[in-house]
Write a protein that holds these residues in place. Sequence first.
Motif, PDB file in Angstrom:
ATOM      1  N   ASP A 147       0.590  -1.052   0.012  1.00 19.65           N
ATOM      2  CA  ASP A 147      -0.083  -0.028  -0.014  1.00 19.65           C
ATOM      3  C   ASP A 147       0.775   1.295   0.098  1.00 19.65           C
ATOM      4  O   ASP A 147       0.593   2.251   0.675  1.00 19.65           O
ATOM      5  N   SER A 148       1.915   1.293  -0.717  1.00 20.09           N
ATOM      6  CA  SER A 148       2.979   2.229  -0.701  1.00 20.09           C
ATOM      7  C   SER A 148       3.314   3.133  -2.151  1.00 20.09           C
ATOM      8  O   SER A 148       4.007   4.046  -1.981  1.00 20.09           O
ATOM      9  N   GLY A 149       2.204   2.886  -2.883  1.00 24.53           N
ATOM     10  CA  GLY A 149       2.393   3.625  -4.316  1.00 24.53           C
ATOM     11  C   GLY A 149       1.962   4.932  -4.341  1.00 24.53           C
ATOM     12  O   GLY A 149       1.106   5.222  -3.187  1.00 24.53           O
ATOM     13  N   PRO A 150       2.189   5.892  -5.351  1.00 21.10           N
ATOM     14  CA  PRO A 150       1.842   7.440  -5.271  1.00 21.10           C
ATOM     15  C   PRO A 150       0.379   7.513  -5.146  1.00 21.10           C
ATOM     16  O   PRO A 150      -0.338   6.735  -5.679  1.00 21.10           O
ATOM     17  N   ILE A 151       0.187   8.435  -4.153  1.00 20.67           N
ATOM     18  CA  ILE A 151      -1.371   8.816  -3.806  1.00 20.67           C
ATOM     19  C   ILE A 151      -2.044   9.415  -5.012  1.00 20.67           C
ATOM     20  O   ILE A 151      -1.595  10.507  -5.389  1.00 20.67           O
ATOM     21  N   ILE A 152      -3.349   9.077  -5.429  1.00 20.43           N
ATOM     22  CA  ILE A 152      -4.100   9.826  -6.610  1.00 20.43           C
ATOM     23  C   ILE A 152      -5.002  10.789  -5.739  1.00 20.43           C
ATOM     24  O   ILE A 152      -4.770  11.918  -6.059  1.00 20.43           O
TER      25      ILE A 152
END
Length: 203
Positions: A147-152
């Motif tokens: 759950d560490s990907g770039p936040i939209i």
Amino acid sequence: MGKPVLGILASGRGTNLQSIMDAIAEGQFSAEIGLVITDNPKAKALERAQMAGIANICVERKKFAKREVFEQSLIAELRKHHVEHIVLAGFMRILSPVFIREYKNHILNIHPALLPSFPGAHAHRDVLAYGVKISGCTVHFVDEGMDSGPIIIQAAVPVMDDDTEDTLAARVLKQEHIIYPRAIALYLDGKLKIEGRRVFIKE
């Protein structure tokens, strides 16, 4: 030029799948759901896909000796249905770097907390245990971490003193059904630009 083809991966009730199907039907964005995959033969997401006339399949992890073989089966099914973009809608398995690299920057996920706080499978339990006053949900690109990907985009909801995991989850879920279709629309319209950890929305 044809519509973008989405592959939806789900494990449970399929309420986010339903919100995406509804958004397409309402014209919020133009896309085709090419395939719904679950890893759970009892997932209601399968019923929702069947009722909508969408191709669907259950690929059970326990039938494969290794995760790599399981994921290669997923990829084969996605390719068979010409899927270009992956949308995780309550898919309760961590995808390997091999799968993620196959669809780099083309996998979206929704998480029922305000990341980077409370990642993982028990977000509502962790939120209540920690005692925070605000929770919510996050749509993000999927990378090789948890759950560490770039936040939209994110949406916040209050945490009430008498909340249980179920009551908090229900309040968060309402926001999930709003922001996930919105994020998918921005993504498909080419309005998202990733720079490092940040996602910029182009108007």
